[in-house]
Write a protein that holds these residues in place. Structure first.
Motif, mmCIF file in Angstrom:
data_model
loop_
_atom_site.group_PDB
_atom_site.id
_atom_site.type_symbol
_atom_site.label_atom_id
_atom_site.label_comp_id
_atom_site.label_asym_id
_atom_site.label_seq_id
_atom_site.Cartn_x
_atom_site.Cartn_y
_atom_site.Cartn_z
ATOM 1 N N PRO A 163 1.024 -1.161 0.188
ATOM 2 C CA PRO A 163 -0.116 -0.007 0.072
ATOM 3 C C PRO A 163 0.905 1.313 0.127
ATOM 4 O O PRO A 163 2.101 1.203 0.646
ATOM 5 N N PRO A 164 0.433 2.461 -0.480
ATOM 6 C CA PRO A 164 1.357 3.570 -0.441
ATOM 7 C C PRO A 164 1.651 3.944 0.962
ATOM 8 O O PRO A 164 0.873 3.676 1.940
ATOM 9 N N ASP A 165 2.914 4.718 1.043
ATOM 10 C CA ASP A 165 3.039 5.131 2.436
ATOM 11 C C ASP A 165 2.051 5.867 3.295
ATOM 12 O O ASP A 165 2.096 5.914 4.503
ATOM 13 N N ARG A 166 1.538 6.679 2.520
ATOM 14 C CA ARG A 166 0.533 7.480 3.049
ATOM 15 C C ARG A 166 -0.585 6.938 3.828
ATOM 16 O O ARG A 166 -1.259 7.424 4.644
ATOM 17 N N LEU A 167 -0.892 5.585 3.617
ATOM 18 C CA LEU A 167 -1.865 4.810 4.178
ATOM 19 C C LEU A 167 -1.749 4.828 5.661
ATOM 20 O O LEU A 167 -2.659 4.701 6.586
ATOM 21 N N TRP A 168 -0.376 4.642 5.982
ATOM 22 C CA TRP A 168 0.057 4.542 7.414
ATOM 23 C C TRP A 168 -0.395 5.711 8.118
ATOM 24 O O TRP A 168 -0.857 5.721 9.425
ATOM 25 N N GLN B 88 -2.586 7.740 7.311
ATOM 26 C CA GLN B 88 -3.984 7.908 7.608
ATOM 27 C C GLN B 88 -4.277 6.845 8.632
ATOM 28 O O GLN B 88 -5.582 7.641 9.484
ATOM 29 N N ILE B 89 -4.103 5.799 8.914
ATOM 30 C CA ILE B 89 -4.427 4.921 9.929
ATOM 31 C C ILE B 89 -3.963 5.438 11.235
ATOM 32 O O ILE B 89 -4.432 5.416 12.190
#
Lengths: 266, 82
Positions: free
Chosen positions: B62-67, B69-70
């Motif tokens: 997944p893209p790094d930005r997902l973490w 966001q989480i």
């Protein structure tokens, strides 16, 4: 065609990268995943009979029949078990480590199941948020990776149901149509796949499958779930699961055969 | 050998394929398959597809930005838990 190869097609597939001796038995989590998973979690013998039998062969299992059970040693600092224990205790850094360990597997699962990047990202996020909320309730009845995997699948299924995809109202799709009748699928031998499929082409063909077919194909042929498990998850009959899987494979075969040879085959 | 299975048509055989395959029996030993090139080719193709699927592995990160966001969502949840 070898019998073993056919059994690979028929009996629920082992998780990839398993040794041949274990081809006929598997859990949704493969050996590769299990090795990356949190090892402190003890497999449930009822749901993972092969693990139970494996354990029974270990010295530790033999010792378990001794009058006095030896308590398990504390997790080794930095080990998967330690990371899990710390995450369960609210350690954010440990939770981030869990995310790093499992993000690829969970995201890939979501992506394959929904076939859409944006949705897969949302679902991955939701799965890990649920994990964060529920992680303290994990008691080690199964491997942690199995538990997380199941949680993610439930997130995807909930999402699909909310979208109105009655996963197996796809029962309707089970009825052979004139176009999908059994006689349509076979073709001249010179158009067969000749035992070779390009991975990217297969991925693309899978993503192009109708949702219901894709779901069952992913769960069975890629993730390694058995028909009875899929039937329970999707609230359909085992027969439907078998039939839909067969149709999914037929559709993939059609798709692969119509792809340009250079693109679709090795 | 059952006379009916020997004289089975392709359509009849293929209608039984899902159950036959799922049963774990060696479908290539089925009398019809031994006699029919087309159904044998079909069976081989399905086997190839299933085998290829087993070789697929998680390749997408997944893209790094997902973490990010989480992490942000977790922080928002936590105060409300009290």
């Amino acid at each position: 065609m070898s019998g073993a190869a056919l059994r690979g097609l028929s009996v629920d597939p082992p998780r990839k990268r398993m040794t041949p001796s274990r081809l006929s038995m598997h859990t949704p989590e493969g050996s590769s995943l299990r090795s990356a998973a949190v090892t402190a979690a003890e497999p449930d013998p009822e749901t993972s009979p092969e693990l139970a039998s494996t354990q029974a062969e270990t010295p530790a299992a033999q010792e378990s029949s001794a009058p006095q059970a030896v308590p398990p040693p504390p997790p080794v600092p930095g080990s998967d078990a330690d990371i899990l224990a710390r995450a369960q205790g609210g350690d954010h850094y440990a939770f981030a480590q869990l995310y790093a360990m499992h993000k690829r597997r969970i995201y890939s699962l979501c992506l394959r199941m929904v076939g859409n990047v944006a949705e897969a990202e949302d679902l991955t996020q939701e799965a890990f948020l649920q994990l964060h909320r529920k992680i303290a309730t994990f008691r080690g009845d199964s491997a942690f990776s199995t538990w997380l995997h199941r949680l993610a699948i439930n997130v995807v299924l909930m999402h699909l149901r909310k979208k109105g995809l009655s996963v197996i109202s796809l029962d309707e799709a089970m009825e052979p149509t004139p176009e999908e009748g059994p006689g349509r699928s076979f073709g001249a031998p010179d158009l067969s796949l000749a035992g070779s499929i390009d991975r990217l082409a297969l991925e693309r063909a899978i993503s192009d499958l109708p949702a219901g077919y894709r779901l069952i194909f992913v769960l069975h042929d890629i993730e390694g779930y058995e028909h009875n498990e899929i039937a329970a998850m999707l609230d359909c009959s085992i027969g439907n699961s078998k039939s839909q899987l067969h149709k999914a494979r037929l559709k993939l075969r059609d798709a692969m055969r119509t792809m340009p040879r250079r693109e679709g085959r090795r | 050998m059952n006379d009916h299975t020997t004289k089975m048509t392709c359509e009849e055989f293929q209608s039984q394929m899902p159950e036959l395959i799922a049963s774990g029996e060696n479908a290539s030993e089925h009398p019809h398959v031994r006699e029919c090139d087309l159904c044998r080719a079909l069976l081989q193709d399905l086997e190839t597809i299933a085998e290829a699927a087993r070789q697929l592995f998680p390749v997408e990160d997944p893209p790094d930005r997902l973490w990010e966001q989480i992490e942000s969502a977790i922080k928002q949840q936590e105060p409300s838990r009290g």
